[in-house]
Design an enzyme around this catalytic site. Structure first.
Site, PDB file in Angstrom:
ATOM      1  N   HIS A   1      87.471  20.305  36.620  1.00  0.00           N
ATOM      2  CA  HIS A   1      86.318  20.423  35.723  1.00  0.00           C
ATOM      3  C   HIS A   1      85.093  19.689  36.259  1.00  0.00           C
ATOM      4  O   HIS A   1      84.197  19.379  35.496  1.00  0.00           O
ATOM      5  CB  HIS A   1      86.671  19.828  34.346  1.00  0.00           C
ATOM      6  CG  HIS A   1      87.723  20.604  33.616  1.00  0.00           C
ATOM      7  ND1 HIS A   1      88.588  20.036  32.717  1.00  0.00           N
ATOM      8  CD2 HIS A   1      88.052  21.915  33.645  1.00  0.00           C
ATOM      9  CE1 HIS A   1      89.409  20.958  32.229  1.00  0.00           C
ATOM     10  NE2 HIS A   1      89.100  22.102  32.781  1.00  0.00           N
ATOM     11  N   HIS A   2      85.073  19.404  37.563  1.00  0.00           N
ATOM     12  CA  HIS A   2      83.917  18.647  38.073  1.00  0.00           C
ATOM     13  C   HIS A   2      82.641  19.444  37.900  1.00  0.00           C
ATOM     14  O   HIS A   2      81.555  18.897  37.849  1.00  0.00           O
ATOM     15  CB  HIS A   2      84.121  18.235  39.540  1.00  0.00           C
ATOM     16  CG  HIS A   2      84.049  19.375  40.500  1.00  0.00           C
ATOM     17  ND1 HIS A   2      85.052  20.311  40.621  1.00  0.00           N
ATOM     18  CD2 HIS A   2      83.089  19.762  41.378  1.00  0.00           C
ATOM     19  CE1 HIS A   2      84.701  21.210  41.530  1.00  0.00           C
ATOM     20  NE2 HIS A   2      83.528  20.894  41.997  1.00  0.00           N
ATOM     21  N   ARG A   3      82.787  20.771  37.828  1.00  0.00           N
ATOM     22  CA  ARG A   3      81.666  21.644  37.481  1.00  0.00           C
ATOM     23  C   ARG A   3      82.182  22.694  36.512  1.00  0.00           C
ATOM     24  O   ARG A   3      83.324  23.149  36.637  1.00  0.00           O
ATOM     25  CB  ARG A   3      81.125  22.363  38.722  1.00  0.00           C
ATOM     26  CG  ARG A   3      80.262  21.483  39.594  1.00  0.00           C
ATOM     27  CD  ARG A   3      79.510  22.354  40.590  1.00  0.00           C
ATOM     28  NE  ARG A   3      78.953  21.547  41.663  1.00  0.00           N
ATOM     29  CZ  ARG A   3      77.896  20.757  41.537  1.00  0.00           C
ATOM     30  NH1 ARG A   3      77.267  20.668  40.389  1.00  0.00           N
ATOM     31  NH2 ARG A   3      77.463  20.066  42.552  1.00  0.00           N
TER      32      ARG A   3
ATOM     33  N   LYS B   1      87.521  26.406  47.296  1.00  0.00           N
ATOM     34  CA  LYS B   1      86.774  27.588  47.754  1.00  0.00           C
ATOM     35  C   LYS B   1      85.344  27.553  47.223  1.00  0.00           C
ATOM     36  O   LYS B   1      84.386  27.715  47.977  1.00  0.00           O
ATOM     37  CB  LYS B   1      87.509  28.832  47.223  1.00  0.00           C
ATOM     38  CG  LYS B   1      87.008  30.155  47.718  1.00  0.00           C
ATOM     39  CD  LYS B   1      87.788  31.308  47.072  1.00  0.00           C
ATOM     40  CE  LYS B   1      89.279  31.211  47.326  1.00  0.00           C
ATOM     41  NZ  LYS B   1      90.014  32.408  46.852  1.00  0.00           N
TER      42      LYS B   1
ATOM     43  N   ASP C   1      79.490  26.589  48.175  1.00  0.00           N
ATOM     44  CA  ASP C   1      78.415  26.214  47.249  1.00  0.00           C
ATOM     45  C   ASP C   1      78.250  27.180  46.087  1.00  0.00           C
ATOM     46  O   ASP C   1      77.131  27.538  45.722  1.00  0.00           O
ATOM     47  CB  ASP C   1      77.079  26.056  48.010  1.00  0.00           C
ATOM     48  CG  ASP C   1      77.112  24.850  48.922  1.00  0.00           C
ATOM     49  OD1 ASP C   1      77.640  23.801  48.503  1.00  0.00           O
ATOM     50  OD2 ASP C   1      76.648  24.969  50.077  1.00  0.00           O
TER      51      ASP C   1
ATOM     52  N   LYS D   1      92.791  29.638  37.731  1.00  0.00           N
ATOM     53  CA  LYS D   1      93.502  30.885  38.050  1.00  0.00           C
ATOM     54  C   LYS D   1      94.355  31.296  36.867  1.00  0.00           C
ATOM     55  O   LYS D   1      94.826  30.440  36.108  1.00  0.00           O
ATOM     56  CB  LYS D   1      94.419  30.675  39.263  1.00  0.00           C
ATOM     57  CG  LYS D   1      94.794  31.958  39.967  1.00  0.00           C
ATOM     58  CD  LYS D   1      93.618  32.433  40.782  1.00  0.00           C
ATOM     59  CE  LYS D   1      93.957  33.460  41.801  1.00  0.00           C
ATOM     60  NZ  LYS D   1      92.941  33.440  42.865  1.00  0.00           N
TER      61      LYS D   1
ATOM     62  N   SER E   1      81.051  37.210  42.598  1.00  0.00           N
ATOM     63  CA  SER E   1      81.284  36.971  41.168  1.00  0.00           C
ATOM     64  C   SER E   1      80.193  36.052  40.617  1.00  0.00           C
ATOM     65  O   SER E   1      79.717  36.232  39.496  1.00  0.00           O
ATOM     66  CB  SER E   1      82.632  36.282  40.951  1.00  0.00           C
ATOM     67  OG  SER E   1      83.658  37.228  40.868  1.00  0.00           O
TER      68      SER E   1
HETATM   69  N1  GLU Z   1      90.482  36.335  42.785  1.00  0.00           N
HETATM   70  C1  GLU Z   1      89.450  36.072  43.726  1.00  0.00           C
HETATM   71  C2  GLU Z   1      89.767  34.837  44.544  1.00  0.00           C
HETATM   72  O1  GLU Z   1      90.910  34.466  44.700  1.00  0.00           O
HETATM   73  C3  GLU Z   1      88.075  36.048  43.091  1.00  0.00           C
HETATM   74  C4  GLU Z   1      87.857  35.004  42.040  1.00  0.00           C
HETATM   75  C5  GLU Z   1      86.555  35.143  41.291  1.00  0.00           C
HETATM   76  O2  GLU Z   1      85.768  36.015  41.606  1.00  0.00           O
HETATM   77  O3  GLU Z   1      86.342  34.355  40.366  1.00  0.00           O
HETATM   78  O4  GLU Z   1      88.923  34.228  45.134  1.00  0.00           O
END
Ligand code: GLU
Length: 469
Positions: free
Chosen positions: A63-65, A93, A98, A105, A361
């Protein structure tokens, strides 16, 4: 493989990267752990009248962001450990490229092939309701997206369920990304992960000194590539890599693989899969019934684009590729990574290479919050400015451009151009950053360099909020 923990595997890498950073132990522990784990079981009435209890999860790693961000996976391999690991990878990731989100997930333990469309819709809508009940979905807190086994169709069901239960919420459609364009999704999102994989691999193979030390020529042209998985990520990765000049010599699907040293036509193979459900018996290609064997075939670049835990201590010694592009999350175990490292292979780590999906996204979320498509306000203005510039140049030089030359010069950027250019910029910059860290800190691996970069940013965010000194 009974004791294998994917989450422990991720944390082993985090531990290695921590050795290069001076983080207080408490902060490191905070970074490693999952902040919230939500496991649910809910009943669904099947078409035949029977009820089935479905096991599902949503894990918020960091939850840092906020919001936290990450896909929802439908697969029989879903369990708490897997979802925790994948949520953690999302935090790293996002930080690495950034994207200003924490990581999360979701997972639903089902085999999608066993359900009708209306059953899948019921499962998806009920899962969304469970998330709403516990505040595990909202534009400001937690924004899901597609992952293995889900796509735009499922995201539309989620968006519809959320907005109908949150009437009056202006930004309701920003509760999920990867939606169909007709439901305020963004152009280029479906292809984004594969396109990002292509940009990442292209950037890596363009570094002359690296290619020389691997015994390869610089550039994508003529590189022989084997891909595992022809789902959304594998298909678009293969397609763009082929368009970029690479030769796709092998494709491995869960129910059989094919190999042709002269190259396969990705589009044709994909059509075959759509029609028959299998890619076997494609033209002159050799069928490989036990498709995992393809991971050990001769090639320059191996791209696992399916599930985790595919290259293990068992098959790693047999891998002949010089570069592994981890399009999937966690396809190489820690032990296998060490073996490959010793063999001198270069691994492009998952949470860098497949970051294109979450990057686009992020663009979709921004589009939803601003309620306007990229390019809508300035495309025509840009064209008019370019047109006057070209006209002035033609007048000064006395030369007239051809219609084709003129239209390519004056063209203003539309949504797809802006999305793809933002994605390319993101993937190239992140690569240069991690490459630099690998060199200066002598990490010997891009993965550890990527963790260092991501962990530094997460730590900075915690410190900035006054949580840690
Ligand atoms: N499921 C993708 C991933 O593992 C996309 C996640 C997203 O767009 O929030 O990076």
């Amino acid at each position: 493989m009974e004791n294998y923990s994917f989450f422990d595997n991720v944390n082993k890498f985090v531990g290695q990267a921590a050795g290069y950073l001076e983080l207080p132990q408490g902060l490191l522990d905070q970074i490693k752990q999952c902040n919230s784990v939500y496991q649910m079981n809910f009943p669904v009435k099947l078409d035949n009248g029977n009820y089935e209890v479905i096991e599902a999860y949503r894990v918020q790693h960091s939850h840092h962001r906020l919001p936290v961000k990450g896909g929802i996976r439908y697969s029989m391999a879903v369990n708490e450990d897997e979802v925790k690991a994948l949520a953690a990878l999302m935090s790293y990731k996002c930080a690495l490229v950034d994207v200003p989100f924490g990581g999360a997930k979701g997972g639903v333990r089902i085999d999608t092939r066993k359900y009708s469309e209306s059953e899948l819709e019921k499962i998806t809508r009920r899962y969304t309701t469970e998330l709403i009940r516990k505040n595990f979905i909202s534009p400001a807190q937690d924004v899901p997206a597609p992952d293995y086994g889900t796509g735009a169709r499922e995201m539309a069901w989620i968006a519809d369920t959320y907005s109908s239960m949150n009437t009056g919420e202006l930004n309701a459609l920003a509760c999920v990304t990867g939606k169909p364009i007709s439901l305020h999704g963004i152009r280029g999102r479906t292809e984004a992960t594969g396109r990002g994989v292509f940009y990442g691999i292209r950037t890596a193979v363009d570094v002359t000194e690296d290619m020389e030390s691997l015994g390869l020529t610089p550039g994508l042209e003529g590189k022989r590539i084997i891909i595992q998985g022809l789902g959304n990520v594998g298909y678009y990765s293969a397609k763009y890599l082929q368009e970029g000049g690479a030769i796709i010599t092998g494709i491995a699907e869960y129910n059989g693989g094919i190999y042709d040293p002269n190259g396969l036509d990705v589009e044709e193979v994909y059509q075959l899969k759509q029609e028959k459900g299998s890619i076997l018996d494609y033209k002159n290609a050799k069928n490989i019934q036990n498709s995992i064997e393809l991971l050990e075939y001769d090639c320059d670049i191996l791209v696992p684009a399916a599930l985790e835990n595919q290259i293990t201590a068992e098959n790693a010694p047999g891998v002949k590729a010089k570069i592994i592009g981890e399009a999937a999350n966690g396809p190489v175990t820690t032990e296998a990574a060490n073996i490959l490292q010793e063999k001198g292979l270069r691994i492009l780590p998952d949470f860098y290479l497949n970051a294109g999906g979450v990057t686009v996204s992020y663009f979709e979320w921004l589009k939803n919050l601003s309620h306007v498509a990229f390019g809508r306000m300035d495309k025509r203005y840009e064209e008019l400015t370019n047109r006057s510039m070209v006209a002035a140049m033609e007048e000064i030089t006395g030369h007239q451009l051809s219609d084709t030359q003129r239209s390519s010069l004056v063209r203003g950027a539309g949504e797809i151009d802006i999305v793809n250019s933002g994605l390319e910029e993101t993937m190239m910059n992140a690569y240069y950053t991690i490459w630099e860290i690998m060199k200066t800190k002598e990490t010997g691996s891009l993965r550890i360099a990527s963790f260092i970069s991501a962990m530094e940013k997460i730590a900075t965010a915690y410190v900035a909020r006054g949580i840690f000194p």
